[in-house]
Enzyme design. Structure first.
Site, mmCIF file in Angstrom:
data_model
loop_
_atom_site.group_PDB
_atom_site.id
_atom_site.type_symbol
_atom_site.label_atom_id
_atom_site.label_comp_id
_atom_site.label_asym_id
_atom_site.label_seq_id
_atom_site.Cartn_x
_atom_site.Cartn_y
_atom_site.Cartn_z
ATOM 1 N N CYS A 58 0.832 -1.201 0.000
ATOM 2 C CA CYS A 58 0.000 0.000 0.000
ATOM 3 C C CYS A 58 0.866 1.251 0.000
ATOM 4 O O CYS A 58 1.731 1.420 0.870
ATOM 5 C CB CYS A 58 -0.907 -0.011 1.230
ATOM 6 S SG CYS A 58 -1.850 1.501 1.443
ATOM 7 N N TYR A 89 -6.940 4.951 -9.871
ATOM 8 C CA TYR A 89 -6.771 4.018 -8.760
ATOM 9 C C TYR A 89 -7.691 2.815 -8.916
ATOM 10 O O TYR A 89 -7.263 1.659 -8.743
ATOM 11 C CB TYR A 89 -7.059 4.739 -7.442
ATOM 12 C CG TYR A 89 -7.061 3.832 -6.238
ATOM 13 C CD1 TYR A 89 -5.883 3.229 -5.804
ATOM 14 C CD2 TYR A 89 -8.231 3.591 -5.527
ATOM 15 C CE1 TYR A 89 -5.872 2.393 -4.693
ATOM 16 C CE2 TYR A 89 -8.217 2.760 -4.414
ATOM 17 C CZ TYR A 89 -7.044 2.164 -4.004
ATOM 18 O OH TYR A 89 -7.033 1.342 -2.907
ATOM 19 N N GLU A 101 1.466 -0.174 -7.231
ATOM 20 C CA GLU A 101 1.385 1.034 -6.415
ATOM 21 C C GLU A 101 2.805 1.354 -5.960
ATOM 22 O O GLU A 101 3.478 0.508 -5.361
ATOM 23 C CB GLU A 101 0.503 0.820 -5.184
ATOM 24 C CG GLU A 101 -0.969 0.718 -5.478
ATOM 25 C CD GLU A 101 -1.812 0.786 -4.210
ATOM 26 O OE1 GLU A 101 -1.276 1.208 -3.160
ATOM 27 O OE2 GLU A 101 -2.986 0.419 -4.282
ATOM 28 N N ASP A 136 -2.935 -7.098 1.924
ATOM 29 C CA ASP A 136 -3.208 -6.540 0.602
ATOM 30 C C ASP A 136 -2.721 -7.517 -0.462
ATOM 31 O O ASP A 136 -1.528 -7.815 -0.547
ATOM 32 C CB ASP A 136 -2.506 -5.190 0.427
ATOM 33 C CG ASP A 136 -3.094 -4.113 1.330
ATOM 34 O OD1 ASP A 136 -4.325 -4.101 1.489
ATOM 35 O OD2 ASP A 136 -2.322 -3.286 1.849
ATOM 36 N N TYR A 141 0.349 -4.831 -5.591
ATOM 37 C CA TYR A 141 1.033 -4.728 -4.304
ATOM 38 C C TYR A 141 2.402 -5.406 -4.320
ATOM 39 O O TYR A 141 2.997 -5.627 -3.271
ATOM 40 C CB TYR A 141 0.165 -5.333 -3.197
ATOM 41 C CG TYR A 141 -1.139 -4.591 -3.008
ATOM 42 C CD1 TYR A 141 -1.148 -3.263 -2.598
ATOM 43 C CD2 TYR A 141 -2.358 -5.208 -3.267
ATOM 44 C CE1 TYR A 141 -2.334 -2.575 -2.437
ATOM 45 C CE2 TYR A 141 -3.557 -4.531 -3.110
ATOM 46 C CZ TYR A 141 -3.541 -3.207 -2.697
ATOM 47 O OH TYR A 141 -4.720 -2.522 -2.538
ATOM 48 N N CYS A 207 -2.389 1.892 7.142
ATOM 49 C CA CYS A 207 -0.989 1.935 6.715
ATOM 50 C C CYS A 207 -0.623 0.687 5.925
ATOM 51 O O CYS A 207 -0.226 0.763 4.778
ATOM 52 C CB CYS A 207 -0.075 2.096 7.922
ATOM 53 S SG CYS A 207 1.687 2.012 7.533
ATOM 54 N N CYS A 216 18.924 -4.962 7.164
ATOM 55 C CA CYS A 216 19.708 -5.074 5.935
ATOM 56 C C CYS A 216 21.142 -4.657 6.223
ATOM 57 O O CYS A 216 21.368 -3.600 6.814
ATOM 58 C CB CYS A 216 19.107 -4.178 4.850
ATOM 59 S SG CYS A 216 19.921 -4.315 3.232
#
Length: 222
Positions: A58, A89, A101, A136, A141, A207, A216
């Site tokens: 998202c 959208y 997205e 999602d 996504y 969110c 990382c």
């Protein structure tokens, strides 16, 4: 935020022949100014500014992560990596545009390095999930990195390899992130105005972004 139009569409990339036709220009007005940073959303930006476009689920939550980084000039959300010109959208959510997205990040590399941007990207989502991110689901996504300089492309590959080692040790599968140049991915299309800086306008809004908890590596940090 997930719009699901059938499991087959959600789990399969559309072909160019089946993609929606689109249009010759935006069906809406794109804002000119970032509501948080006060900088131009579409440029021009200071000399030396670099851009990179990142998909990590998202785009509302993804954008907020990056506008908070020192050295970021501006951010915006949009659609890239597919076939349909100037999608909306709703069209992107059908999985019939092929776009992801994404958040476009414009930044000063003298303040925040390519590696800093990419480490933030890897650590802020789960890049092993394929055509989904958390709850999602759908090709829009997917995890993506669309680079604009050879240096970015090299760092994207280097950090992916380093992060894969860490993820494997932690029991995660293979990274599915799509890494391409922006030219290969095709044009970046700004999303509708209400999506831009959405979580600034709606602080309690959805969110959907969550990392793996695996860090990382940084240089000399094996």
């Amino acid at each position: 935020m997930s719009w699901l139009f059938g499991s087959a569409l959600a789990s399969t990339m559309v072909t160019p022949e089946r993609a929606l036709t689109g249009r010759d220009g935006y069906a809406y007005t794109v804002p000119t100014t970032h509501t948080v940073l006060g900088t131009p959303l579409q440029g021009p930006w200071p000399d030396g500014t670099r851009t990179i476009t990142l998909g990590m689920g998202c785009f509302w939550g993804a954008e907020r992560i990056f506008w908070q980084l020192p050295g970021v000039v501006t951010t915006s959300v949009g659609y890239q990596g597919g076939y349909t010109p100037y999608p909306t959208y709703e069209e992107t959510c059908t999985a019939l545009t092929g776009h992801a997205e994404v958040v476009q990040v414009a930044y000063d590399p003298a303040v925040v390095s390519d590696a800093d941007i990419l480490r933030t990207f890897w650590e802020s989502h789960d890049p092993t999930q394929g055509y989904r991110q958390g709850n999602d689901r759908g090709t829009q996504y997917r995890s993506t990195v669309y680079t604009t300089t050879p240096e970015q492309a090299a760092v994207a590959e280097e950090t992916r390899a380093a992060y894969q080692e860490r993820l494997t040790r932690a029991g995660y599968g293979e990274i599915t992130t799509e890494i391409r140049t922006a030219d290969e991915a095709g044009p970046y299309y700004f999303a509708e105005g209400y999506h831009q800086q959405y979580l600034d306008k709606n602080p309690g809004g959805y969110c959907g972004i969550g990392g793996t908890g695996v860090s990382c590596p940084r240089p000399l940090d094996a």
